[in-house]
Structures are given as C-alpha cells and as structure tokens.
Design an enzyme around this catalytic site. Structure first.
Site, PDB file in Angstrom:
ATOM      1  N   HIS A  26       0.835  -1.144   0.183  1.00 22.99           N
ATOM      2  CA  HIS A  26       0.025   0.138   0.004  1.00 22.99           C
ATOM      3  C   HIS A  26       0.828   1.423   0.008  1.00 22.99           C
ATOM      4  CE1 HIS A  26      -2.468  -3.175   1.978  1.00 22.99           C
ATOM      5  NE2 HIS A  26      -3.430  -2.731   1.194  1.00 22.99           N
ATOM      6  N   HIS A  71      35.716 -35.862  13.865  1.00 23.81           N
ATOM      7  CA  HIS A  71      35.118 -36.538  12.611  1.00 23.81           C
ATOM      8  C   HIS A  71      36.380 -36.087  11.540  1.00 23.81           C
ATOM      9  CE1 HIS A  71      34.391 -32.003  11.748  1.00 23.81           C
ATOM     10  NE2 HIS A  71      34.188 -32.389  10.384  1.00 23.81           N
ATOM     11  N   ASP A 105      33.693 -30.239  17.347  1.00 25.75           N
ATOM     12  CA  ASP A 105      33.976 -31.619  16.642  1.00 25.75           C
ATOM     13  C   ASP A 105      35.298 -31.704  15.589  1.00 25.75           C
ATOM     14  OD1 ASP A 105      34.322 -34.079  15.411  1.00 25.75           O
ATOM     15  OD2 ASP A 105      32.012 -34.179  15.486  1.00 25.75           O
ATOM     16  N   ASP A 128      31.064 -32.712   5.139  1.00 24.31           N
ATOM     17  CA  ASP A 128      30.469 -32.534   6.320  1.00 24.31           C
ATOM     18  C   ASP A 128      28.778 -32.669   6.068  1.00 24.31           C
ATOM     19  OD1 ASP A 128      32.553 -31.788   8.044  1.00 24.31           O
ATOM     20  OD2 ASP A 128      32.215 -29.571   7.616  1.00 24.31           O
ATOM     21  N   HIS A 153      37.093 -36.217   6.964  1.00 24.87           N
ATOM     22  CA  HIS A 153      37.891 -35.597   6.073  1.00 24.87           C
ATOM     23  C   HIS A 153      39.586 -36.178   5.730  1.00 24.87           C
ATOM     24  CE1 HIS A 153      35.025 -32.293   6.257  1.00 24.87           C
ATOM     25  NE2 HIS A 153      35.560 -32.248   7.602  1.00 24.87           N
TER      26      HIS A 153
END
Lengths: 434, 108
Positions: free
Chosen positions: A108, A211, A208, A355, A216
């Site tokens: 508007h 991992h 983390d 990941d 990796h």
C-alpha cells in the site's frame, strides 16, 4: 536421565551421563520452542561492517526465521529492524542488499526512512484520524559490534555483546584481529540449504575435531598435512554461554595452497603468519580452527569462511557463508584466500561436502520413529584430565573431545528450560554454573 | 522578480540535484546535461524530498513511491502522483546559478 518421549527439554540432554536424545534434532515442538527461547533471547550474527560501509547501505538477512534489514545510518551507526510493514506485514525491503534512501512497502506504499521510522502513509490526511506515525515504525532490534562483526538481539535484557562473548572473544580474535587494520569481506555471500537440523552444523563447528580424522581423512592426505601436527590439539569450552572452539597449535602455513590446488604468484604464507604471531602470540598460528559463537555463528579459520546457520524448521538449515581477509593483506594473499576458501568451504567445497553428507544422512535416519527414540553418546573426554595451556586460557590440551559440545547443549538446555535466567538482567554475568 | 544565487554550476554536476530552502519552501535544483531546472522539492504525493530522488534525463523519480515528474514542466508523469509541482525560473550568470523563488508557478 535422557528419556524420550519427552515432557520437558530437560529429558533430552543429560550432561552428567553424556547422553543426548535425537529428538532435539527432529522434533517440531522443540524447534518452535527454540525460536522463542534460544533465538529470540540470544545475540545473533547479522553482517560484517564492510558489507554496509556507506550511509544508506543495507543488507537484508534473517534473525532465525525473522527477516530483518541492517542499514548504515548517517552517524555511522547501524540499525537492524524487522523487514515487515506495520500495516499488513509485507516486506519493506525486497532485495538482498544495496543502497537506499527509504524502504517503501510495495503493498500500500507505507514508507520508512533508512532508520526504519515510518515517514509516509499514502492518503494519511484524507483517510486516517490522528495517526501517530512515530508509533508505527519498523520493529527495532538491539545492535552491537565486535571487531567488524555486527550482532543483534531482540532481548533487551541480555548482557552487552562483549559480556555475551565473554572468554570466547580471545579465540574469535584469532581470525578477527590478525592485523591492526582489521578485516574486510572479499567476494559475495554463498547461500544454500542443507536438509539437516541447525544444531548438527553449529555443534560440529563448536566442538568436533574428532570427525576430521575420518570424514576429512582424504583431504588431510591430499593436502599433505603431516599426521604429527595433529597431536597438538586444544579445545576450548566457554565458561558460560555455549561457545566453543578447537584447533591445532603446530601450524602448517602451506595449507591454503595445498587445499586450493595452486599457488597464487607472490603469496607468502609464512610471512603472513609471522606477522599474525607477532601480534597475537600463539593464536596467530592456530591451524584448522573451527568455532561457534552460540547459537548459530561459526567460522573456520585459515580459509576464513564465516557463516551463519539460519534455522528453517527442525530438518533444514540455510547457510550464508562469506570470506574475510585482513584489510592490509597483499593482493596475492587476498586472491589465494578467495580461491582456497571457495574450494574448501562452499557448497561444492571439499570440506563442506564431507560435512553435509553426514548431516543430511543423519537427518534422513531421524525420520524413523524408533530412530528418534534411540539415544546418542556424547561422552568423549568425560573423566579425562588433559591439562591446561597458559598461553590459551580456558583451553584443554586435547582437541579430540566433546566437552565443548556438552557446553553448547548445556547452555541450550538452560535457555530452553529457564529462558529468563539464562541471561541475567542488565549485563554480566550469564548464568554461572553450566 | 528577484534572482538569488543558489550555487556555482560545478557544485551540481550533470545528473545531480541540490535541495535549498527558500521563503517559498524547499526547492530542488537539477542539472540535466548542463541545463539547470528548479522545481518544488516536496513530492506532490508523499511529502518527500525530490532532490533525494533518481534523475534520469529530465525526469526525477521520487524514492518513496516512485512517482516521476518532469523537471522542465513540473508535471506528474506517473502514478501515484496526480498533481504537478511548481517550477521556478533559473538564470546563469557566469558560473553562478540563480533561482527566482518569487516566480514559482504551475506550468500551463
């Protein structure tokens, strides 16, 4: 005891036992409560100062699910306000960013100035009686900055940003304060959606390192990272507030090149690192540093990928990632960082894909009724004394631990169960014992 | 008829605008490829400064509701504006740009 079906969020995380219920990653009611108690109570990352350098420069983003606009004001300050017209709620800014003189609702025509104040209502004189425009501006968030990063919160009772960051600021400086010149953004923002809960990503960046050795592993091998450098890890769990970081202290400066696949002519990683070490001490040479500022701002230092995890339901997260570099870095360093950041931490990046594959598959498993009622182990490092490092306050001499993850969930639980106590009134301290 | 000096021509480069106060209210001065025009600064629709707008050729677009006006005639070229703004006579004396603030009128 972690029990599911749950009655209270407290049933879902038991720090003393090291048990977590996966409902926290998948339950719609938990998600709804998180929007109210975690995201509306905490400081949330908005943008880098160099995204909006000039008066009227704006950056449209989100605070969790709420759309907001961050705008540079005439006096140099930044305002962050709801991207929502106060008339019928249409967005008042429909582009990602740019420079504006006003924000006009396309429905508007209610119009707001760059501070979010309502300045024009079409047909105001003919059709409204006694409309007080000063009461109908866009809703303002509280805004503060830390070394180039702009944060905002809806919580007017929250401690100031520097108290909120607390002892974690020391580790944030490892990427923000490497040069007296400060940092600037290079390139644009990469945005993509990962069908996984936001906490899978935020917790991993918080805590983390574990991992990395497996997920990796191929990168570590291809990038010629000597396994011996991985014996020097440290992890930091913020005393309060849910922040965390992990890293190695024996540096491999060549990493930006081995991960990028090519060396930019003139790039000298050893000299760059020397300068940072001269300024920051041990912190100038941290290696593979991952970090989360609770709840949803993370970075990976070295490649300098910064990102915010915008939650999009219990099973979806929208990632907004960008790269920063020291303002006074050489052109070669900037180009090397641009390439290596893109090739590692972007949707097609090597590290990023490893990941995402894990997070997405975890979330798929959690569609199962029984899967959601099967508890997870979060005990790594419990009962171990790794010793401290005087150069790196608050950190333990072991990166392979889940202490920082437990800190993340402990703070999450405080917010979910005692939202008014989590951030004490009028500044420090955050709740003491988490 | 009183012409008053507003600025020197190099203060307002082509494509730019300058807002100035006068007894007749705020006036916007525009440089259209070296030619100067003065109009009422306040948009006839939404109470906003036209000098703040986007000048393309001789049309100024208000930043608030995107109404466009011709800076030569003051006429409204697009909705939501329906009424014109006044135009003021402009004179050049050497490098100076002068405006007759008493001469404001709607174009025929």
């Amino acid at each position: 005891m972690a029990t599911d079906p749950w009655k209270s969020p407290a049933d879902l995380f038991d720090e003393a036992a090291g048990i977590i219920s996966p409902s926290i990653f998948a339950d719609r009611d938990i998600y709804k409560l998180e929007l109210e108690r975690v995201f509306s109570k905490s400081w949330l990352f908005i943008a880098h100062e160099t995204h909006i350098p000039k008066t009227g420069d704006y950056f449209a983003t989100h605070m969790a699910e709420d759309p907001v606009v961050a705008v540079r004001q005439k006096d140099g300050s930044v305002r962050v306000f709801m991207n929502q017209c106060r008339h019928r709620g249409m967005k008042i800014c429909r582009t990602d960013g740019g420079n504006a003189k006003a924000f006009t609702c396309t429905y508007h025509g209610w119009a707001y100035d760059i501070g979010g104040d309502l300045v024009s209502v079409p047909l105001e004189e003919k059709s409204f009686v006694g409309l007080d425009k000063s009461q109908w501006g866009a809703r303002q968030a509280r805004v503060e900055s830390y070394k180039g990063l702009i944060f905002a919160t809806w919580n007017m009772e929250a401690p100031c940003l520097s108290d909120y960051l607390g002892d974690a600021a020391f580790y944030l400086d490892a990427v923000l304060d490497r040069s007296a010149a400060g940092t600037e953004v290079i390139g644009g923002i990469t945005k993509w959606v990962i069908p996984c809960n936001w906490k899978l990503a935020a917790e991993q960046f918080c805590s983390d390192m574990y991992h990395g050795l497996f997920s990796h592993g191929s990168i570590f091998t291809a990038a010629s990272i000597p396994p011996s450098s991985l014996n020097t890890g440290r992890q930091f769990r913020a005393a309060r507030g849910g922040h965390g970081t992990g890293f190695f202290v024996r540096s491999v400066p060549e990493m930006k090149i081995t991960n990028a696949g090519e060396r930019v002519a003139g790039y000298d990683p050893v000299a760059d690192e020397k300068a940072a070490v001269a300024r920051l001490g041990t912190r100038g040479g941290l290696f593979v540093q991952h970090m989360t500022i609770f709840p949803s701002f993370s970075f990976f230092a070295g490649f300098n990928s910064l990102r915010v995890w915008h939650p999009r339901g219990p099973d979806k997260v929208e990632v907004w990632a960008f790269t920063i570099v020291e303002k006074d870095a050489s052109a070669a360093t900037k180009e090397q960082l641009r390439i290596s950041s893109t090739r590692t931490f972007s949707p097609a990046g090597t590290w990023e894909q490893d990941d995402g594959e894990n997070w997405v598959e975890i979330q798929r498993v959690l569609r199962g009724h029984e899967a959601r009622r099967t508890s997870f182990n979060i005990q790594m490092g419990m009962g171990r004394d790794y010793g401290t490092d005087p150069d790196l306050p608050g950190s333990k001499r072991q990166a392979l631990s889940e202490d920082a993850a437990r800190g993340f969930y402990a703070h999450w639980l405080t917010l979910m169960t005692q939202p008014d106590k989590a951030y004490a009134k009028g500044g420090n301290p955050l709740q003491a014992a988490e | 008829m009183t012409f008053v000096r507003v600025c020197s021509e190099n203060e307002v480069p082509p494509g730019e605008a300058l807002r100035t106060e006068s007894a007749a209210g705020p006036v916007a001065l525009f440089n259209v490829d070296g030619e100067f025009f003065a109009i009422e600064d306040t948009c006839s629709h939404g109470q906003w400064s036209l000098a703040d707008g986007y000048l393309t050729g001789d049309k100024i677009e208000c930043t608030l509701h995107m109404a466009k006006f011709c800076v030569r005639t003051g006429k409204a070229c697009t909705l939501p504006a329906t009424k014109p703004v006044k135009i003021f006579p402009v004179e050049r004396r050497g490098e100076d740009v002068l405006v007759d603030f008493d001469g404001g009128r709607y174009a025929a």
